[in-house]
Design a protein around this motif. Structure first.
Motif, mmCIF file in Angstrom:
data_model
loop_
_atom_site.group_PDB
_atom_site.id
_atom_site.type_symbol
_atom_site.label_atom_id
_atom_site.label_comp_id
_atom_site.label_asym_id
_atom_site.label_seq_id
_atom_site.Cartn_x
_atom_site.Cartn_y
_atom_site.Cartn_z
ATOM 1 N N GLN A 53 0.831 -1.201 0.000
ATOM 2 C CA GLN A 53 0.000 0.000 0.000
ATOM 3 C C GLN A 53 0.865 1.250 0.000
ATOM 4 N N ALA A 54 1.969 1.226 0.761
ATOM 5 C CA ALA A 54 2.864 2.380 0.800
ATOM 6 C C ALA A 54 3.488 2.634 -0.568
ATOM 7 N N VAL A 55 3.901 1.569 -1.245
ATOM 8 C CA VAL A 55 4.497 1.707 -2.587
ATOM 9 C C VAL A 55 3.466 2.257 -3.561
ATOM 10 N N ALA A 56 2.229 1.760 -3.451
ATOM 11 C CA ALA A 56 1.178 2.249 -4.345
ATOM 12 C C ALA A 56 0.934 3.732 -4.129
ATOM 13 N N ARG A 57 0.969 4.164 -2.888
ATOM 14 C CA ARG A 57 0.762 5.579 -2.591
ATOM 15 C C ARG A 57 1.904 6.438 -3.114
ATOM 16 N N ALA A 58 3.130 5.850 -3.150
ATOM 17 C CA ALA A 58 4.280 6.608 -3.660
ATOM 18 C C ALA A 58 4.119 6.937 -5.127
ATOM 19 N N GLY A 59 3.349 6.128 -5.854
ATOM 20 C CA GLY A 59 2.980 6.457 -7.238
ATOM 21 C C GLY A 59 4.141 6.599 -8.195
ATOM 22 N N GLY A 60 5.105 5.684 -8.145
ATOM 23 C CA GLY A 60 6.204 5.738 -9.096
ATOM 24 C C GLY A 60 7.125 6.924 -8.903
ATOM 25 N N ALA A 61 7.283 7.354 -7.669
ATOM 26 C CA ALA A 61 8.085 8.547 -7.390
ATOM 27 C C ALA A 61 9.576 8.329 -7.578
ATOM 28 N N PHE A 62 10.023 7.060 -7.650
ATOM 29 C CA PHE A 62 11.463 6.784 -7.736
ATOM 30 C C PHE A 62 11.866 6.636 -9.201
ATOM 31 N N PRO A 63 12.735 7.507 -9.678
ATOM 32 C CA PRO A 63 13.122 7.474 -11.101
ATOM 33 C C PRO A 63 13.714 6.134 -11.529
ATOM 34 N N GLY A 64 14.404 5.441 -10.590
ATOM 35 C CA GLY A 64 15.008 4.161 -10.936
ATOM 36 C C GLY A 64 14.048 2.993 -10.846
ATOM 37 N N GLY A 65 12.777 3.232 -10.461
ATOM 38 C CA GLY A 65 11.781 2.176 -10.402
ATOM 39 C C GLY A 65 11.738 1.478 -9.054
ATOM 40 N N GLU A 66 11.016 0.363 -9.024
ATOM 41 C CA GLU A 66 10.839 -0.418 -7.804
ATOM 42 C C GLU A 66 11.232 -1.867 -8.064
ATOM 43 N N LEU A 67 12.092 -2.384 -7.201
ATOM 44 C CA LEU A 67 12.519 -3.777 -7.265
ATOM 45 C C LEU A 67 11.865 -4.555 -6.126
#
Length: 708
Positions: free
Chosen positions: A94-108
């Motif tokens: 849920q926290a990652v979903a709320r971040a909404g792709g904020a990290f330019p390098g993506g999510e692993l």
């Protein structure tokens, strides 16, 4: 990180890597793959999307939001830790979903539960998966762990990356996945606390079980059309699931798949004896038992044994002293084992030296104990050690609170033996009362368990020891219940003296609850039993209690009863009994309108009580003397003596009698027109009664409201 220092004799991953989570600095190995600017950038989004209902978790999500900042000037690591099945992964998703792709390098995303082998193998495979997601092809994939870790650092050095490591079991599994780019964040979920990471500045986010309200919302959402058919039973079901989403989901699945299964029926199944975790099983779903068993299998044997033992405890919580007592002369090993269980989140550290098991964890611990001890001999031995521990410590507490001269049927010195007294020094009484207050629910449960096992002597002895708490704290319902069970146990133990003592003494609780007929019945039954024992002290104590019942009824017979008690206590050379009954006699004289005679009697009682000595009764005597002065029109003396009584009772933490004295001082102040003094003492009396859950709370609030 201390677990990654070169030369450690740990698992393979510890030998192959070195560095620190704190600064994300590692030895540089060979680079693999091209990282020039012409190469297409790969931005992975691997974290699975959370499906289904999600409730609450405001605190945890707020903390996660603070950590998910790609503009931060450092790499952040956070550990989301909690019980198996408590919903750690869902919170992170849920926290990652709320971040909404904020990290330019993506999510692993790395799911260690799905990686086979564990240790360096799991880390190696996880790094390979991450590198593939970052665009590295298998043809150029490094073969060694060091090579993959080096390439991973290179691939994550230019843009902030969010990394989710799910179901980590060792701190060493985290360090290889810490990105090189500042602004990156690593979110770790683990059933363990991973305390070693805290030393490297990792944040810890405890994920607690859901509230009952949130549990009801999840049940209603998951079971669909059947929701809200029985709100009361649904709330009870949510409480039985203990706030664990895995248990709530299975309960909802069972209700949804079996339309004829009523919520109340499922509640009855769960609360039935010897059901363990069987009600929390559903085809195709993760069994609640399975997630606990996975943690249990990783425990070293001393911790596993303690885990099984803790499941046998009748009470809700415990302290380290009980853990040591369960160890049968293995104190150091027991303390280490407790630390392992706390680290594994199978035991919750509630602070203040108190520990507890989640109710479903307790069920699992009992199941494991039953499976590994089919004869039940070891389980019975654990329960016996727990009963002995509580009985002996309660006897020490009784001694500290009530003094050595109290009438006791329990052979106190034989029970206490030569062991060290846990309550000592000038504050021994306060220490003992605090311990009994904390342990009250456990003492009640242990007494029941002892009687259920046929340990009748221990059952009535626990009841007698607990009265030291009840006369000071007035837990009247518990007093009645434990005494009733104690009388039954004493009869089965064929101890008439214990029967008479417990039955007669409980008359005070019945009287305070307003049940004077039951108080009278208790005394009428006790007197001939006491007389048959030939004990003058016991008979005298019953006559004292008869006098107190007559006082409740404003009967002149109270004075006659006290005089009989005085004669018997004097003949028995019981100075304590003489002092106490003299006090009650003086108070009775005061109630009969014989104030001057009462004042003389009460002053004599105060001298006798101080000689015993007994701080609580001295405070009560001073309060009665203050009342006598007020009746005699000596207002200044009344206020001074009542204030002195209040100070003594408060110092001794005899708060019930402190409240009585404060109410009397408030009444004196009202007659003198001193509204500030009246208000101050009524307010403090209300605080005491509120803490005790007294039925007089509304009355005192009304009195305060009238003062404005």
């Amino acid at each position: 990180m201390s677990g990654l220092r070169p030369g450690d004799d740990g698992p393979e991953v510890r030998n192959e890597l070195s560095g620190s989570v704190r600064g994300a600095v590692f030895q540089v190995g060979t680079w693999y793959g091209s990282v020039n600017s012409a190469e297409p950038e790969v931005v992975p989004h691997q974290v699975p999307v959370l499906t289904g209902e999600f409730v609450n978790r405001t605190r945890e999500l707020g903390r996660a939001g603070e950590l998910l900042d790609p503009t931060a000037g450092s790499v952040r690591v956070a550990v989301f830790t909690g019980l198996p099945g408590v919903g750690k992964t869902a919170v992170v998703q849920q926290a990652v979903a709320r971040a909404g792709g904020a990290f330019p390098g993506g999510e692993l995303y790395v799911d260690f539960a799905q990686l086979r082998g564990g240790g360096a193998t799991a880390v190696n495979d996880g790094l390979a998966d991450c590198l593939r997601a970052l665009g590295v092809r298998d043809e150029v994939m490094p073969a060694t762990l060091a090579g993959r870790a080096s390439l991973y650092r290179t691939r994550t050095r230019t843009r902030p990356v969010l990394v989710v490591l799910d179901d980590v079991v060792e701190p060493a599994e985290v360090a290889p996945f810490v990105p090189s780019s500042t602004g990156s964040t690593v979110l770790v979920t683990s059933t363990r606390k991973l305390s070693e990471l805290v030393l490297d500045d990792a944040a810890v986010v405890p994920v607690e079980p859901l509230s009952d309200e949130s549990g009801v919302r999840l049940l209603d959402a998951w079971r669909g059309a059947n929701a809200d058919l029985d709100p009361a039973a649904t709330r009870e079901l949510a409480a039985l699931c203990g706030g664990l989403p895995i248990a709530l989901r299975i309960a909802a699945a069972r209700l949804r798949s079996q339309p004829s299964l009523a919520v109340a029926d499922l509640v009855a199944e769960i609360t039935g004896e010897d059901t363990g975790l069987a009600p929390f099983e559903f085809p195709g779903a993760s069994r609640v038992a399975a997630v606990f068993t996975a943690c249990y299998r990783d425990l070293p044997e001393p911790a596993a044994r303690l885990y099984r033992d803790l499941g046998q405890l009748p009470g809700a919580d415990f302290d380290a002293n009980l853990v040591t007592a369960l160890g049968d002369d293995r104190p150091a090993e027991q303390r280490r084992a407790l630390g392992v269980l706390v680290e594994a989140n199978l035991v919750a550290d509630r602070g203040g030296g108190r520990y507890c098991l989640h109710n479903l964890v307790r069920r699992h611990a009992r199941e494991r104990a039953a499976q590994e001890d089919p004869t039940g001999q070891d389980r019975l031995a654990v329960l016996r050690r727990a009963v002995d521990f509580y009985l002996r410590r309660a006897a020490f507490a009784d001694l500290a609170v009530m003094g050595p001269h109290r009438l006791r049927i329990t052979p106190h010195q034989d029970l206490l033996g030569t062991g060290a007294d846990p309550f000592h020094g000038a504050s021994a009484k306060q220490q003992a009362l605090r311990w009994m207050d904390l342990e009250r629910p456990n003492l009640v449960a242990v007494q029941r368990a002892a009687v259920d096992q046929g340990w009748y002597r221990e059952g009535w002895q626990l009841a007698e020891a607990m009265t030291a708490l009840f006369v000071n704290r007035r837990y009247l319902e518990d007093w009645v219940g434990t005494s009733r069970l104690g009388v039954w146990a004493a009869r089965l133990d064929e101890n008439p003296a214990a029967v008479a003592r417990l039955r007669s003494f409980a008359s005070r609780a019945h009287a305070d609850l307003g049940d004077l007929p039951e108080a009278q019945a208790a005394l009428e039954e006790s007197l001939p039993v006491a007389e048959a024992t030939g004990s003058r002290r016991l008979v005298a104590s019953v006559w004292e209690l008869i006098g107190r019942l007559h006082d409740e009824r404003a009967s002149e017979e109270a004075i006659t009863a006290y005089q009989r008690a005085l004669a018997l206590f004097t003949a028995a050379d019981d100075a304590r009994g003489v002092a106490f009954v003299t006090f009650f006699l003086g108070r009775s004289q005061l109630a009969r309108g014989r104030a001057r005679e009462a004042l003389d009697t009460l002053q004599r009682a105060l001298d006798l009580v101080r000689a015993v000595p007994d701080q609580r009764m001295a405070g009560r005597a001073m309060a009665a003397i203050g009342t006598a002065h007020d009746v005699l029109g000596e207002g200044a003396k009344a206020v001074a003596m009542l204030q002195e009584a209040i100070e003594q009772l408060a110092t001794g933490e005899d708060h019930f009698y402190e409240a009585q004295a404060r109410e009397e001082l408030a009444a004196v102040a009202a007659r003198q027109g001193n509204r500030d003094l009246q208000r101050e003492n009524l307010r403090r009396a209300l605080e005491v009664h509120t803490g005790f859950g007294s039925p007089r709370i509304a009355e005192l609030r009304e009195a305060l409201a009238e003062l404005g």
